[in-house]
Design a protein around this motif. Structure first.
Motif, PDB file in Angstrom:
ATOM      1  N   LEU A 106       2.110   1.567  -3.572  1.00 27.09           N
ATOM      2  CA  LEU A 106       1.022   1.995  -4.456  1.00 27.09           C
ATOM      3  C   LEU A 106       0.722   3.478  -4.291  1.00 27.09           C
ATOM      4  O   LEU A 106       0.485   4.186  -5.277  1.00 27.09           O
ATOM      5  CB  LEU A 106      -0.240   1.166  -4.168  1.00 27.09           C
ATOM      6  CG  LEU A 106      -0.304  -0.223  -4.802  1.00 27.09           C
ATOM      7  CD1 LEU A 106      -1.487  -1.003  -4.256  1.00 27.09           C
ATOM      8  CD2 LEU A 106      -0.392  -0.129  -6.326  1.00 27.09           C
ATOM      9  N   LEU A 150      -4.565   2.731 -10.203  1.00 29.22           N
ATOM     10  CA  LEU A 150      -3.842   2.275  -9.013  1.00 29.22           C
ATOM     11  C   LEU A 150      -4.647   2.533  -7.740  1.00 29.22           C
ATOM     12  O   LEU A 150      -4.589   1.743  -6.786  1.00 29.22           O
ATOM     13  CB  LEU A 150      -2.487   2.974  -8.915  1.00 29.22           C
ATOM     14  CG  LEU A 150      -1.436   2.598  -9.963  1.00 29.22           C
ATOM     15  CD1 LEU A 150      -0.126   3.339  -9.694  1.00 29.22           C
ATOM     16  CD2 LEU A 150      -1.189   1.093  -9.974  1.00 29.22           C
ATOM     17  N   GLN A 152       0.817  -1.211   0.000  1.00 25.89           N
ATOM     18  CA  GLN A 152       0.000   0.000   0.000  1.00 25.89           C
ATOM     19  C   GLN A 152       0.852   1.263   0.000  1.00 25.89           C
ATOM     20  O   GLN A 152       0.474   2.280  -0.599  1.00 25.89           O
ATOM     21  CB  GLN A 152      -0.948   0.004   1.214  1.00 25.89           C
ATOM     22  CG  GLN A 152      -2.020  -1.074   1.176  1.00 25.89           C
ATOM     23  CD  GLN A 152      -3.100  -0.778   0.136  1.00 25.89           C
ATOM     24  OE1 GLN A 152      -2.967   0.119  -0.690  1.00 25.89           O
ATOM     25  NE2 GLN A 152      -4.174  -1.546   0.161  1.00 25.89           N
ATOM     26  N   SER A 171      -5.553  -0.295  -5.133  1.00 26.35           N
ATOM     27  CA  SER A 171      -5.182  -0.149  -3.720  1.00 26.35           C
ATOM     28  C   SER A 171      -6.391  -0.397  -2.817  1.00 26.35           C
ATOM     29  O   SER A 171      -6.294  -1.107  -1.800  1.00 26.35           O
ATOM     30  CB  SER A 171      -4.613   1.257  -3.481  1.00 26.35           C
ATOM     31  OG  SER A 171      -4.325   1.454  -2.111  1.00 26.35           O
TER      32      SER A 171
END
Length: 400
Positions: free
Chosen positions: A203, A370, A200, A374
């Motif tokens: 990302l 993205l 995370q 996520s």
């Protein structure tokens, strides 16, 4: 909001001014040193790369001192770099001064964001980060045009000397207003690096590179686009950049207001809106009014992503946020450098001055993708944890 945030905002104002004012002073600097405009452009590239390198480097080196002391050291480095630029006898020394000043940039915003978030209640963290970044947005409305005007009127060296003075004001403000914040227990490099094992965090940084890259794909080439395609005069470009700065200011306020309430929905709206506006900018660039509106919206939507993305990194890197926060500031500048290169590539390939807008739209759309990825990973994680817990419970033997 605590007064300490004012000191951080003053420092951010100085950093923002020195980063962007160089673009308006390149002709004067190139003439003084007898170099070409593309060569003088290395002062922009060198600064961006210095931010990317300096953000993690100085954050790691400063890991053994308190955050307040490190912020003071960084402001001192910023002052020294700008004084060196103001007094530089040659282009090489000027470039060195730019790099020295840039080294402080990433760590200042990275550590400053952590300090700002620690100064307030948990539900006000994004607002505190946005308050600090207000200094950067106001720099684009006031500092950059004023610095450009002063540099053109009485000499660019005066501009950099004044920016160094802003750094001194920021340094004194931090010394007086920021409370003593001891280095967190267990703040070790190995622990800070573990944050980068979290998908995370990576990302969020990738969203930063692509999302903010979308902004700079268009804005880097705003001068030739507005003069050659839209039909604005050279003098109007300064006010279009002020309009962009106003958009940044408004976007930062919106991002700070809503990131604490609905972070991911805010990213969906801003990144999706940014991709759409950049795509439409290709057509809007042929009309003066529509082009001006597009410039404002690109600034607003682009900078509305800054508080939520910075908070996203802090949230996901909990327990070891300092290095991740600083590296994310470097990611903004990496996006700037990448987008400027891609934008130049499509122009050089003969697609025209509006082509970078399409590049920006694609980058922003990729960042939106993205963001959805996520969020999907985040939704799966609790379900996976619950399944693992249930499975483990089923294997525990029961004794009667």
């Amino acid at each position: 909001m605590p007064l300490a945030l004012l000191a951080l905002a003053i420092g951010a104002f100085g950093v923002g001014t020195t980063e962007f004012v160089i673009m308006g002073l390149l002709p004067e600097i190139a003439a003084d040193y007898g170099v070409s405009i593309p060569t003088a452009g290395l002062l922009v590239t060198g600064y961006a790369l210095g931010v990317v390198i300096g953000a993690p480097l100085l954050t790691v080196l400063g890991n053994k001192v308190s955050r307040k002391r490190m912020l003071m050291v960084l402001m001192g480095l910023f002052v020294a770099g700008n004084l060196l630029s103001a007094l530089a006898p040659s282009f090489g020394v000027m470039l060195a001064g730019r790099v020295v000043a840039s080294l402080a940039h990433g760590s200042f915003f990275g550590i400053g964001a952590v300090v700002a978030a620690d100064l307030v209640a948990p539900d006000k963290k994004a607002g505190a980060i946005a308050t600090m970044f207000t200094g950067l947005t106001v720099a684009n409305i006031v500092g950059v045009p004023l610095g450009t005007f002063i540099g053109q009127a009485v000499g660019w060296r005066v501009t950099f000397a004044l920016v160094a003075g802003l750094g001194v004001a920021g340094l004194l403000g931090i010394a007086r207003l920021v409370p003593a914040m001891p280095r967190p227990e267990g703040a070790r490099l190995r622990r800070e690096l573990t944050a980068f094992r979290n998908p995370q965090v990576l990302l969020a940084m990738a969203m930063t590179v692509l999302g903010f890259g979308g902004v700079f794909a268009a804005i880097t080439y705003i001068a030739p686009m507005m003069t050659e395609v839209t039909g604005y005069s050279d003098g109007a470009v300064t006010w279009l950049l002020v309009l962009f700065g106003v958009g940044m200011f408004l976007g930062n306020l919106i991002g700070g207001r809503f990131a604490d309430r609905a972070l991911m929905p805010l990213l969906y709206v801003t990144l999706g809106g940014l991709a759409l506006v950049l795509a439409l900018f290709t057509v809007a660039a042929h009309d003066k009014i529509l082009a001006a509106v597009a410039v404002l919206l690109v600034g607003a939507l682009g900078f509305a992503t800054v508080p939520p993305l910075q908070k996203r990194v802090l949230d996901q890197a909990h327990g070891a946020p300092t290095l991740a926060s600083a590296v994310n500031i470097g990611a903004f500048n990496l996006g700037n450098a990448l987008a400027a290169w891609l934008g130049g590539l499509v122009i050089a390939s003969g697609f025209g001055y509006t082509a970078p807008n399409w590049v920006g739209a694609v980058l922003a759309a990729a960042a939106l993708g993205l963001a959805f990825w996520s969020a999907a990973l985040e939704r799966r994680a609790p379900a996976a944890d619950a399944a693992a817990t249930t499975d483990a419970g089923a294997r525990i033997p029961v004794h009667h």
